[in-house]
Scaffold this active site. Structure first.
Site, PDB file in Angstrom:
ATOM      1  N   PRO A   1     -26.990  -9.561 -53.344  1.00  0.00           N
ATOM      2  CA  PRO A   1     -28.509  -9.136 -53.265  1.00  0.00           C
ATOM      3  C   PRO A   1     -28.832  -7.759 -53.665  1.00  0.00           C
ATOM      4  O   PRO A   1     -27.891  -6.888 -53.552  1.00  0.00           O
ATOM      5  CB  PRO A   1     -28.944  -9.495 -51.957  1.00  0.00           C
ATOM      6  CG  PRO A   1     -27.563  -9.211 -51.129  1.00  0.00           C
ATOM      7  CD  PRO A   1     -26.531  -9.857 -52.083  1.00  0.00           C
ATOM      8  N   ASN A   2     -29.870  -7.778 -54.623  1.00  0.00           N
ATOM      9  CA  ASN A   2     -30.363  -6.337 -55.135  1.00  0.00           C
ATOM     10  C   ASN A   2     -29.728  -5.486 -56.009  1.00  0.00           C
ATOM     11  O   ASN A   2     -29.983  -4.511 -56.836  1.00  0.00           O
ATOM     12  CB  ASN A   2     -30.705  -5.440 -53.764  1.00  0.00           C
ATOM     13  CG  ASN A   2     -31.507  -5.795 -52.863  1.00  0.00           C
ATOM     14  OD1 ASN A   2     -32.763  -6.283 -53.100  1.00  0.00           O
ATOM     15  ND2 ASN A   2     -31.219  -5.831 -51.699  1.00  0.00           N
TER      16      ASN A   2
ATOM     17  N   ARG B   1     -32.639   1.139 -58.950  1.00  0.00           N
ATOM     18  CA  ARG B   1     -32.505   1.154 -57.350  1.00  0.00           C
ATOM     19  C   ARG B   1     -31.691   2.321 -56.818  1.00  0.00           C
ATOM     20  O   ARG B   1     -30.408   2.630 -57.035  1.00  0.00           O
ATOM     21  CB  ARG B   1     -31.903   0.020 -57.037  1.00  0.00           C
ATOM     22  CG  ARG B   1     -31.429  -0.129 -55.640  1.00  0.00           C
ATOM     23  CD  ARG B   1     -30.415  -1.285 -55.182  1.00  0.00           C
ATOM     24  NE  ARG B   1     -30.379  -1.545 -54.115  1.00  0.00           N
ATOM     25  CZ  ARG B   1     -29.159  -2.297 -53.260  1.00  0.00           C
ATOM     26  NH1 ARG B   1     -28.190  -2.580 -53.853  1.00  0.00           N
ATOM     27  NH2 ARG B   1     -29.128  -1.998 -52.001  1.00  0.00           N
TER      28      ARG B   1
ATOM     29  N   TYR C   1     -26.625   4.601 -56.111  1.00  0.00           N
ATOM     30  CA  TYR C   1     -25.688   3.638 -56.722  1.00  0.00           C
ATOM     31  C   TYR C   1     -25.553   4.127 -58.234  1.00  0.00           C
ATOM     32  O   TYR C   1     -24.926   3.211 -59.137  1.00  0.00           O
ATOM     33  CB  TYR C   1     -26.308   2.389 -56.716  1.00  0.00           C
ATOM     34  CG  TYR C   1     -26.506   1.806 -55.320  1.00  0.00           C
ATOM     35  CD1 TYR C   1     -25.351   1.542 -54.646  1.00  0.00           C
ATOM     36  CD2 TYR C   1     -27.671   1.528 -54.697  1.00  0.00           C
ATOM     37  CE1 TYR C   1     -25.481   1.050 -53.218  1.00  0.00           C
ATOM     38  CE2 TYR C   1     -27.919   1.387 -53.410  1.00  0.00           C
ATOM     39  CZ  TYR C   1     -26.874   0.889 -52.558  1.00  0.00           C
ATOM     40  OH  TYR C   1     -26.902   0.661 -51.333  1.00  0.00           O
TER      41      TYR C   1
ATOM     42  N   ASN D   1     -18.916  -7.928 -55.186  1.00  0.00           N
ATOM     43  CA  ASN D   1     -19.667  -6.888 -54.366  1.00  0.00           C
ATOM     44  C   ASN D   1     -20.677  -7.663 -53.717  1.00  0.00           C
ATOM     45  O   ASN D   1     -21.776  -8.134 -54.261  1.00  0.00           O
ATOM     46  CB  ASN D   1     -20.318  -6.045 -55.276  1.00  0.00           C
ATOM     47  CG  ASN D   1     -20.993  -5.011 -54.722  1.00  0.00           C
ATOM     48  OD1 ASN D   1     -21.465  -4.985 -53.290  1.00  0.00           O
ATOM     49  ND2 ASN D   1     -21.514  -3.947 -55.573  1.00  0.00           N
TER      50      ASN D   1
ATOM     51  N   ALA E   1     -25.752  -6.188 -49.365  1.00  0.00           N
ATOM     52  CA  ALA E   1     -25.692  -6.043 -48.015  1.00  0.00           C
ATOM     53  C   ALA E   1     -25.274  -7.144 -46.949  1.00  0.00           C
ATOM     54  O   ALA E   1     -25.039  -7.208 -45.720  1.00  0.00           O
ATOM     55  CB  ALA E   1     -27.222  -5.963 -47.707  1.00  0.00           C
TER      56      ALA E   1
ATOM     57  N   HIS F   1     -22.371  -6.644 -44.508  1.00  0.00           N
ATOM     58  CA  HIS F   1     -22.374  -6.380 -43.368  1.00  0.00           C
ATOM     59  C   HIS F   1     -23.011  -7.345 -42.211  1.00  0.00           C
ATOM     60  O   HIS F   1     -23.393  -7.045 -41.106  1.00  0.00           O
ATOM     61  CB  HIS F   1     -23.394  -5.291 -43.193  1.00  0.00           C
ATOM     62  CG  HIS F   1     -23.016  -3.997 -44.295  1.00  0.00           C
ATOM     63  ND1 HIS F   1     -21.948  -3.390 -44.665  1.00  0.00           N
ATOM     64  CD2 HIS F   1     -23.808  -3.813 -45.698  1.00  0.00           C
ATOM     65  CE1 HIS F   1     -21.973  -2.751 -45.709  1.00  0.00           C
ATOM     66  NE2 HIS F   1     -22.948  -2.943 -46.258  1.00  0.00           N
TER      67      HIS F   1
ATOM     68  N   GLU G   1     -12.798  -7.149 -52.554  1.00  0.00           N
ATOM     69  CA  GLU G   1     -14.232  -6.648 -52.422  1.00  0.00           C
ATOM     70  C   GLU G   1     -14.383  -5.238 -52.862  1.00  0.00           C
ATOM     71  O   GLU G   1     -13.511  -4.424 -52.930  1.00  0.00           O
ATOM     72  CB  GLU G   1     -14.308  -6.394 -50.769  1.00  0.00           C
ATOM     73  CG  GLU G   1     -15.590  -5.877 -50.201  1.00  0.00           C
ATOM     74  CD  GLU G   1     -15.431  -5.472 -48.649  1.00  0.00           C
ATOM     75  OE1 GLU G   1     -14.362  -5.243 -48.333  1.00  0.00           O
ATOM     76  OE2 GLU G   1     -16.372  -5.233 -48.202  1.00  0.00           O
TER      77      GLU G   1
ATOM     78  N   HIS H   1     -17.431  -1.953 -53.680  1.00  0.00           N
ATOM     79  CA  HIS H   1     -18.608  -1.256 -53.671  1.00  0.00           C
ATOM     80  C   HIS H   1     -18.666  -0.056 -54.398  1.00  0.00           C
ATOM     81  O   HIS H   1     -18.027   0.403 -54.585  1.00  0.00           O
ATOM     82  CB  HIS H   1     -18.800  -1.131 -51.731  1.00  0.00           C
ATOM     83  CG  HIS H   1     -18.768  -2.200 -51.138  1.00  0.00           C
ATOM     84  ND1 HIS H   1     -19.944  -3.176 -51.053  1.00  0.00           N
ATOM     85  CD2 HIS H   1     -17.718  -2.839 -50.311  1.00  0.00           C
ATOM     86  CE1 HIS H   1     -19.423  -4.096 -50.161  1.00  0.00           C
ATOM     87  NE2 HIS H   1     -18.290  -3.741 -49.583  1.00  0.00           N
ATOM     88  N   LEU H   2     -19.811   0.073 -54.989  1.00  0.00           N
ATOM     89  CA  LEU H   2     -20.290   1.256 -55.577  1.00  0.00           C
ATOM     90  C   LEU H   2     -20.178   2.490 -54.769  1.00  0.00           C
ATOM     91  O   LEU H   2     -19.687   3.479 -55.297  1.00  0.00           O
ATOM     92  CB  LEU H   2     -21.639   0.971 -56.233  1.00  0.00           C
ATOM     93  CG  LEU H   2     -21.625   0.086 -57.575  1.00  0.00           C
ATOM     94  CD1 LEU H   2     -23.154  -0.437 -57.651  1.00  0.00           C
ATOM     95  CD2 LEU H   2     -21.100   0.350 -58.773  1.00  0.00           C
TER      96      LEU H   2
ATOM     97  N   ARG I   1     -21.730   6.047 -44.978  1.00  0.00           N
ATOM     98  CA  ARG I   1     -23.360   5.979 -45.026  1.00  0.00           C
ATOM     99  C   ARG I   1     -23.770   5.537 -43.617  1.00  0.00           C
ATOM    100  O   ARG I   1     -22.878   5.806 -42.786  1.00  0.00           O
ATOM    101  CB  ARG I   1     -23.596   4.827 -46.067  1.00  0.00           C
ATOM    102  CG  ARG I   1     -23.408   5.643 -47.316  1.00  0.00           C
ATOM    103  CD  ARG I   1     -23.788   4.551 -48.650  1.00  0.00           C
ATOM    104  NE  ARG I   1     -25.139   4.185 -48.672  1.00  0.00           N
ATOM    105  CZ  ARG I   1     -25.625   3.324 -49.237  1.00  0.00           C
ATOM    106  NH1 ARG I   1     -24.966   2.291 -49.822  1.00  0.00           N
ATOM    107  NH2 ARG I   1     -26.924   3.173 -49.137  1.00  0.00           N
TER     108      ARG I   1
ATOM    109  N   ARG J   1     -23.578   0.145 -42.124  1.00  0.00           N
ATOM    110  CA  ARG J   1     -22.634  -0.222 -43.204  1.00  0.00           C
ATOM    111  C   ARG J   1     -21.296  -0.003 -43.108  1.00  0.00           C
ATOM    112  O   ARG J   1     -20.441  -0.275 -43.879  1.00  0.00           O
ATOM    113  CB  ARG J   1     -23.091   0.501 -44.441  1.00  0.00           C
ATOM    114  CG  ARG J   1     -24.790   0.264 -44.763  1.00  0.00           C
ATOM    115  CD  ARG J   1     -24.837   1.117 -46.197  1.00  0.00           C
ATOM    116  NE  ARG J   1     -26.306   1.393 -46.471  1.00  0.00           N
ATOM    117  CZ  ARG J   1     -27.066   0.391 -46.740  1.00  0.00           C
ATOM    118  NH1 ARG J   1     -26.908  -0.666 -47.430  1.00  0.00           N
ATOM    119  NH2 ARG J   1     -28.381   0.842 -47.004  1.00  0.00           N
TER     120      ARG J   1
END
Ligand code: DQA
Length: 146
Positions: free
Chosen positions: A11-12, A19, A24, A75, A78, A81, A99, A101-102, A108, A112
């Site tokens: 998502p997103n 964004r 990111y 990726n 969210a 988590h 897996e 992640h950017l 963070r 997360r």
């Protein structure tokens, strides 16, 4: 026939480019797709690139990967988590799942820091922006060659 590497985005991530670029980066998801296709192409691996904002769709693609993909780079956004369903789907399939992640999620917000995917994945690469995806492809290719 060489099965493709599935690159599955949650998502997103369709909003990349606009964004929170300070977190990111400025690349769009389309630009990331192009870079992934070019990178995987160097090792003769085709890539199929997906993005959905819907948890069930991500699960369906993982099930599809079990039949039609050699490996998965994912990726989960969210859902990383929150999603035990994605954890279970990753555990349920044969191909290696990397897996990615950017951002460096461990640096963070506390929420997360937990990944339900990491506990099921072959490995995780976080915090390197686009390079997380490219290293994820390298890790996928390496686990296929060993
Ligand atoms: C992300 C990190 C997640 O915490 C966040 O919810 C995202 C993007 C990353 O690539 O850095 O959507 O997966």
């Amino acid at each position: 026939m060489t099965k493709p590497i599935y690159i599955i985005n949650g998502p997103n991530l369709n909003l990349l480019g606009t964004r929170e670029p300070e977190i990111y980066g400025a690349l769009t998801l389309d630009q990331i797709r192009e870079a992934c296709e070019a990178h995987a192409g160097k090792s003769g691996r085709p890539v199929v690139f997906f993005q959905s904002n819907h948890e069930g769709q991500l699960i369906d693609w993982l099930h599809d990967a079990n039949v039609n993909a050699s490996a998965v780079v994912m990726n989960p956004g969210a859902y990383t988590h929150t999603s035990i369903a994605l954890h279970d789907a990753v555990r349920a399939i044969e191909p290696p799942v990397i897996e990615v992640h950017l951002s460096q999620t461990a640096a963070r917000e506390e929420f997360r820091h937990q990944s339900f995917i990491a506990a099921a994945a072959t490995g995780s690469i976080t915090g390197f922006g686009l390079a997380s995806y490219l290293l994820g492809i390298d890790a996928a290719v390496q686990s296929l060659n060993t």
